[in-house]
Design an enzyme around this catalytic site. Sequence first.
Site, PDB file in Angstrom:
ATOM      1  N   HIS A  39       0.853  -1.201   0.000  1.00  0.00           N
ATOM      2  CA  HIS A  39       0.000   0.000   0.000  1.00  0.00           C
ATOM      3  C   HIS A  39       0.877   1.236   0.000  1.00  0.00           C
ATOM      4  O   HIS A  39       1.112   1.821   1.069  1.00  0.00           O
ATOM      5  CB  HIS A  39      -0.904  -0.014   1.224  1.00  0.00           C
ATOM      6  CG  HIS A  39      -1.985   1.018   1.208  1.00  0.00           C
ATOM      7  ND1 HIS A  39      -1.817   2.274   1.738  1.00  0.00           N
ATOM      8  CD2 HIS A  39      -3.246   0.982   0.732  1.00  0.00           C
ATOM      9  CE1 HIS A  39      -2.939   2.969   1.605  1.00  0.00           C
ATOM     10  NE2 HIS A  39      -3.815   2.200   1.008  1.00  0.00           N
ATOM     11  N   VAL A  58       2.501   3.981   2.052  1.00  0.00           N
ATOM     12  CA  VAL A  58       1.692   4.787   2.964  1.00  0.00           C
ATOM     13  C   VAL A  58       0.895   3.828   3.861  1.00  0.00           C
ATOM     14  O   VAL A  58       0.332   2.852   3.377  1.00  0.00           O
ATOM     15  CB  VAL A  58       0.704   5.684   2.168  1.00  0.00           C
ATOM     16  CG1 VAL A  58      -0.190   6.467   3.107  1.00  0.00           C
ATOM     17  CG2 VAL A  58       1.446   6.613   1.238  1.00  0.00           C
ATOM     18  N   GLY A 115      -5.117   4.613   5.885  1.00  0.00           N
ATOM     19  CA  GLY A 115      -5.816   5.431   6.873  1.00  0.00           C
ATOM     20  C   GLY A 115      -6.772   4.623   7.729  1.00  0.00           C
ATOM     21  O   GLY A 115      -6.973   4.935   8.901  1.00  0.00           O
ATOM     22  N   CYS A 116      -7.340   3.568   7.152  1.00  0.00           N
ATOM     23  CA  CYS A 116      -8.280   2.744   7.919  1.00  0.00           C
ATOM     24  C   CYS A 116      -7.594   2.054   9.095  1.00  0.00           C
ATOM     25  O   CYS A 116      -8.248   1.759  10.096  1.00  0.00           O
ATOM     26  CB  CYS A 116      -8.987   1.734   7.010  1.00  0.00           C
ATOM     27  SG  CYS A 116      -7.872   0.595   6.190  1.00  0.00           S
ATOM     28  N   ASP A 151      -8.832   2.179  12.820  1.00  0.00           N
ATOM     29  CA  ASP A 151      -9.005   0.955  13.597  1.00  0.00           C
ATOM     30  C   ASP A 151      -8.274   1.056  14.936  1.00  0.00           C
ATOM     31  O   ASP A 151      -8.783   0.595  15.958  1.00  0.00           O
ATOM     32  CB  ASP A 151      -8.525  -0.262  12.811  1.00  0.00           C
ATOM     33  CG  ASP A 151      -9.111  -1.544  13.371  1.00  0.00           C
ATOM     34  OD1 ASP A 151     -10.324  -1.759  13.218  1.00  0.00           O
ATOM     35  OD2 ASP A 151      -8.354  -2.327  13.995  1.00  0.00           O
TER      36      ASP A 151
END
Length: 169
Positions: A71, A77, A80-81, A85
Site C-alpha cells: 500500500h 503509505v 488510513g483505515c 481501527d
Amino acid sequence: MADRKTSFGYEELLTCGRGEMFGPGNAQLPLPPMLMFHRITELSEDAGEHGKGHIRAEFDITDDLWFFPCHFQGDPVMPGCLGLDALWQLTGFYLGWLGEPGKGRAIATGEVRFSGMVTPDNKVVEYGVDFRRVMRGRLVLGIGDGWVKADGETIYTAKDLRVGLFKDN
C-alpha cells in the site's frame, strides 16, 4: 479505582490480545499484525478534552511494517483505515479497563478528516481518544473523539467514535 494501571507496555498488550487481561468473553485487542500500537502511554477516567476520560498510545514506525510493500508499491503509505481501527481498538480497551464486561466491536464513526499520512520516513504515530460518554446498560457503549499524529503533527481526526461491548447470551 486509584490503583488501576494507567499505562501498558507491548507484552501487556499481547496478553490483552490473547484474552488474558480482562478475562474470557471480555474486551480483547487484536494480535499483530492488526494490533496498531506498541504501548498505551496514558489512561484516565476523568481527564481529556471533555473531562470524561481519555486514552493515549504510540506506534513505532519502521520501514518493514507489513502494509508498506502493498500500500502502495513504490509509494508506501499506512492505510488510513488502520489508524481509524487503532482508535476503535483503544476505545474498546478503555471500556475493558473500566471493568465493563463484553466483547468489543466497532460500531461507527461520525466524521473522519485526513490532512496527512504515515510513511516509512515517520518515526512515531500517536493516537488519542477523548471520551464524551460511556453508556452502561444492556449495551456498554463508548463514545469519543480521536486524533492521529505522525511525529507530532495531527494528520487526522475522527469525531463520534463508537465502540460497544456485547455479552454472550
